[in-house]
Write a protein that holds these residues in place. Structure first.
Motif, mmCIF file in Angstrom:
data_model
loop_
_atom_site.group_PDB
_atom_site.id
_atom_site.type_symbol
_atom_site.label_atom_id
_atom_site.label_comp_id
_atom_site.label_asym_id
_atom_site.label_seq_id
_atom_site.Cartn_x
_atom_site.Cartn_y
_atom_site.Cartn_z
ATOM 1 N N UNK A 38 0.838 -1.203 0.000
ATOM 2 C CA UNK A 38 0.000 0.000 0.000
ATOM 3 C C UNK A 38 0.871 1.251 0.000
ATOM 4 N N UNK A 39 1.920 1.251 0.794
ATOM 5 C CA UNK A 39 2.840 2.399 0.827
ATOM 6 C C UNK A 39 3.471 2.617 -0.542
ATOM 7 N N UNK A 40 3.919 1.549 -1.187
ATOM 8 C CA UNK A 40 4.504 1.667 -2.524
ATOM 9 C C UNK A 40 3.503 2.195 -3.530
ATOM 10 N N UNK A 41 2.266 1.718 -3.446
ATOM 11 C CA UNK A 41 1.218 2.210 -4.337
ATOM 12 C C UNK A 41 1.016 3.708 -4.142
ATOM 13 N N UNK A 42 0.951 4.142 -2.891
ATOM 14 C CA UNK A 42 0.747 5.571 -2.612
ATOM 15 C C UNK A 42 1.901 6.434 -3.101
ATOM 16 N N UNK A 43 3.099 5.897 -3.082
ATOM 17 C CA UNK A 43 4.257 6.657 -3.567
ATOM 18 C C UNK A 43 4.229 6.787 -5.087
ATOM 19 N N UNK A 89 -6.564 -3.094 -5.136
ATOM 20 C CA UNK A 89 -6.695 -4.547 -5.296
ATOM 21 C C UNK A 89 -5.552 -5.116 -6.147
ATOM 22 N N UNK A 90 -5.179 -4.399 -7.199
ATOM 23 C CA UNK A 90 -4.082 -4.860 -8.059
ATOM 24 C C UNK A 90 -2.756 -4.872 -7.294
ATOM 25 N N UNK A 91 -2.522 -3.857 -6.470
ATOM 26 C CA UNK A 91 -1.277 -3.796 -5.687
ATOM 27 C C UNK A 91 -1.213 -4.915 -4.654
ATOM 28 N N UNK A 92 -2.362 -5.286 -4.096
ATOM 29 C CA UNK A 92 -2.400 -6.323 -3.051
ATOM 30 C C UNK A 92 -2.508 -7.741 -3.629
ATOM 31 N N UNK A 93 -2.858 -7.855 -4.893
ATOM 32 C CA UNK A 93 -3.113 -9.162 -5.515
ATOM 33 C C UNK A 93 -1.980 -10.166 -5.352
ATOM 34 N N UNK A 94 -0.706 -9.784 -5.501
ATOM 35 C CA UNK A 94 0.334 -10.817 -5.373
ATOM 36 C C UNK A 94 0.661 -11.204 -3.926
ATOM 37 N N UNK A 95 -0.035 -10.609 -2.959
ATOM 38 C CA UNK A 95 0.224 -10.885 -1.539
ATOM 39 C C UNK A 95 -0.807 -11.868 -1.009
ATOM 40 N N UNK A 96 -0.328 -12.895 -0.322
ATOM 41 C CA UNK A 96 -1.213 -13.917 0.232
ATOM 42 C C UNK A 96 -1.463 -13.668 1.713
ATOM 43 N N UNK A 97 -2.704 -13.917 2.132
ATOM 44 C CA UNK A 97 -3.079 -13.898 3.546
ATOM 45 C C UNK A 97 -3.776 -15.214 3.828
ATOM 46 N N UNK A 135 -8.244 -4.576 2.918
ATOM 47 C CA UNK A 135 -8.761 -3.653 1.906
ATOM 48 C C UNK A 135 -9.332 -2.398 2.570
ATOM 49 N N UNK A 136 -10.073 -2.560 3.663
ATOM 50 C CA UNK A 136 -10.606 -1.392 4.383
ATOM 51 C C UNK A 136 -9.484 -0.496 4.894
ATOM 52 N N UNK A 137 -8.412 -1.097 5.388
ATOM 53 C CA UNK A 137 -7.272 -0.316 5.869
ATOM 54 C C UNK A 137 -6.648 0.480 4.728
ATOM 55 N N UNK A 138 -6.479 -0.176 3.586
ATOM 56 C CA UNK A 138 -5.904 0.513 2.424
ATOM 57 C C UNK A 138 -6.823 1.643 1.969
ATOM 58 N N UNK A 139 -8.107 1.396 1.941
ATOM 59 C CA UNK A 139 -9.058 2.438 1.546
ATOM 60 C C UNK A 139 -9.070 3.584 2.558
ATOM 61 N N UNK A 140 -8.902 3.272 3.831
ATOM 62 C CA UNK A 140 -8.888 4.300 4.878
ATOM 63 C C UNK A 140 -7.777 5.321 4.628
ATOM 64 N N UNK A 141 -6.629 4.844 4.223
ATOM 65 C CA UNK A 141 -5.488 5.741 4.037
ATOM 66 C C UNK A 141 -5.448 6.362 2.645
ATOM 67 N N UNK A 142 -6.128 5.752 1.683
ATOM 68 C CA UNK A 142 -6.061 6.271 0.316
ATOM 69 C C UNK A 142 -7.263 7.104 -0.089
#
Length: 159
Positions: free
Chosen positions: A108-113, A124-132, A141-148
């Protein structure tokens, strides 16, 4: 000898040039935010920022770091003063086991930069290669949306 910057500090190393950055960070520099997950670039738990872009450190050899800037999870904030993305993940209680969270925060930080006001498709595209494995994707996703996403009436994201 390879010279580069980690979290604003100049590092010079004579480590094996083929060694993955992940091992240098964890074993030699005691920066343990990036996690060893799969070792083959398929999970994202080892992500760090390299020149402002999210990069899987398990795949990046030390030889490729000359003159570059690396930022790890530790470089984004601290427990008593988290960075904006870290604070959003805390506020949304995005972590369950927490193993993937450093890589997700870095993504998320890299996306914002790269894209100061990304929409949900870019997130969603930035987080897609990351597994949870714990299934906290909705909270992440809510956390990412909160900051973006700018608060109502504001012009810029809450960074």
């Amino acid at each position: 000898m390879v010279s580069f910057t980690v979290n604003g500090r100049r590092v010079e190393t004579q480590a094996d040039p083929a060694m993955p950055l992940l091992y240098l960070l964890r074993d030699d520099l005691a920066l343990n935010g990036a996690k060893y997950g799969c070792g083959v670039g398929q999970c994202g738990s080892c992500a760090v920022l390299v020149d402002g872009r999210s990069t899987f450190s398990c795949l990046l050899p030390v030889a490729a770091l000359e003159g570059r800037e690396v930022v790890t999870l530790e470089g984004l904030g601290a427990g008593d003063k988290p960075g904006a993305v870290q604070a959003a993940f805390i506020a949304e209680q995005a972590a369950q086991c927490g193993y993937c969270i450093p890589g997700m925060i870095i993504a998320v930080e890299g996306l914002l930069r790269q894209t100061p006001s990304p929409g949900e498709p870019e997130i969603r595209a930035a987080l897609e290669p990351h597994l949870c494995r714990c299934g906290t994707h909705a909270r992440i996703l809510r956390a990412a949306l909160r900051v973006t996403t700018p608060p109502a009436g504001a012009a810029e994201p809450g960074r």
